[in-house]
Design an enzyme around this catalytic site. Sequence first.
Site, mmCIF file in Angstrom:
data_model
loop_
_atom_site.group_PDB
_atom_site.id
_atom_site.type_symbol
_atom_site.label_atom_id
_atom_site.label_comp_id
_atom_site.label_asym_id
_atom_site.label_seq_id
_atom_site.Cartn_x
_atom_site.Cartn_y
_atom_site.Cartn_z
ATOM 1 C CB SER A 136 -2.824 -1.250 2.405
ATOM 2 O OG SER A 136 -1.817 -1.152 2.052
ATOM 3 C CB SER A 148 -1.570 0.852 -1.075
ATOM 4 O OG SER A 148 -1.936 -0.514 -0.705
ATOM 5 C CE LYS A 167 -4.544 -1.935 -3.888
ATOM 6 N NZ LYS A 167 -4.019 -2.807 -1.590
#
Length: 471
Positions: A181, A157, A82
């Site tokens: 997330s 996210s 990420k």
Amino acid sequence: MSQMLLPPASASEIATAVRRGEVTAQEVVEEHLALIARVDSGVNALTVVFAERARTTAAEVDATIAAGHEPGPLAGVPISVKENIDLTWSATTNGWRGLAGAVPARDATIVRRLREAGAVPVARGNMPDFGMRWDTDNDLFGRTCNPWNPRRSAGGSSGGDAVAVATGMSAIGLGNDFGGSLRLPAYATGVVGLRPTHGRVPRAAVQGQPVALTLQQFSVNGPMARSVDDVALALGVMQGWDADDPVSVVPPAASPDGMPRRVGVVRGLAGLAVDPEVAAGVDRAAASLSRSGWEVVDVDAPLLEDAAVLWRRLSCTDMLISLDPAALGQPLGRSATAFLRDSTAAARPYESAREYAQAWARRAAIATEWRRLLVDVPVILGPVSTSRMREPDYDLGGREAADRAWRDLWLTVVVNFLGLPALALPTGLGSDGMPTGVQLIGPMFGEEVLLDAGRAVEAGVPSLPPVPSPS
């Protein structure tokens, strides 16, 4: 390359075959790079692809094996990282233009541990600005689309890594979870996401800078993969004490054998309406557990609304301070600005130190109620979201939209509020053609019992069909 190992082979299958010499790490990486070239333009999950670096790293894995040395438990496994987890191969942007040139000096501890275990980073996963939204979009890289249906959100996210895993572009995705997330994108895309206990997996190095209290207490790093066994494999490599993370610990020795095989099903959710497809997914998971010998009982989630409200107000209070454009030096992206405005208007951030302190004091009372419940019922089963995945930008559009997005996730954010571990996993396909899914919540450092229960669910629910190819 063996047909069995064409993407989306599992991380465990890849590592075993590479270690045995049945396939090379270079062949594995080439297949994944080829899949990325075919698929990612239709979903925009990956922000940077490390083609040449991945090839070089895979060649090093193969050379280690050829020399007769141990390559590690993740030998040749392609991973995505990420955008807010340090990897020296590219900038750690946090999905924000202001950090587009912020190339870190060293890898995050979890990245280093995975690379030392033989994993090969192939790309970075997209995210919203600073991980703030429950959808994945930003001004720097654009929107990540749900491969099952582009008219549904991919979640946030950690949406980029979830889509990369779901489509086979990576075997393991590294993300984090401040308010669902990891688990929400896992639910949206039909993969498995593990939010570990607070402190079990190291986070970003603090490096002398202040860190908001909610970020210290609510956020953890964790893995996503296509099976429970693969997230367990990743957790075993990632976990443990780290000098750079002041809350990281050596996890205590634990065994699911010492806990009652009892699952509490949360159905009512403090009066919130639960979509029938969501409820059906919970029922399938409960039936799978019962067939595997678990005792399944109905329970209420203690003080659920209280915990969700406190999580939201504390989070928004800290976000207003830490993400102030005056402090950042330039504004957030357009969607992040709208989300922050709408969410903080709806949440009523604390205006005094007294209120803020009282909110944290209330957390201990709620944690006590959950701890008592989890002694008798070590696994809680319920939805990740009370709704099916909504449309892109569903968390924008004013106070009403912000309230709705938050209410969907009450059971999810209470896990963050209390620092508990939780495992999200799919339960088959819904009538709308989208994955259904559930989460399992456990006691502190109870990952082993969660993984045990997760395997039982996984074995007893319908498998998902292949993800549709992007049009």
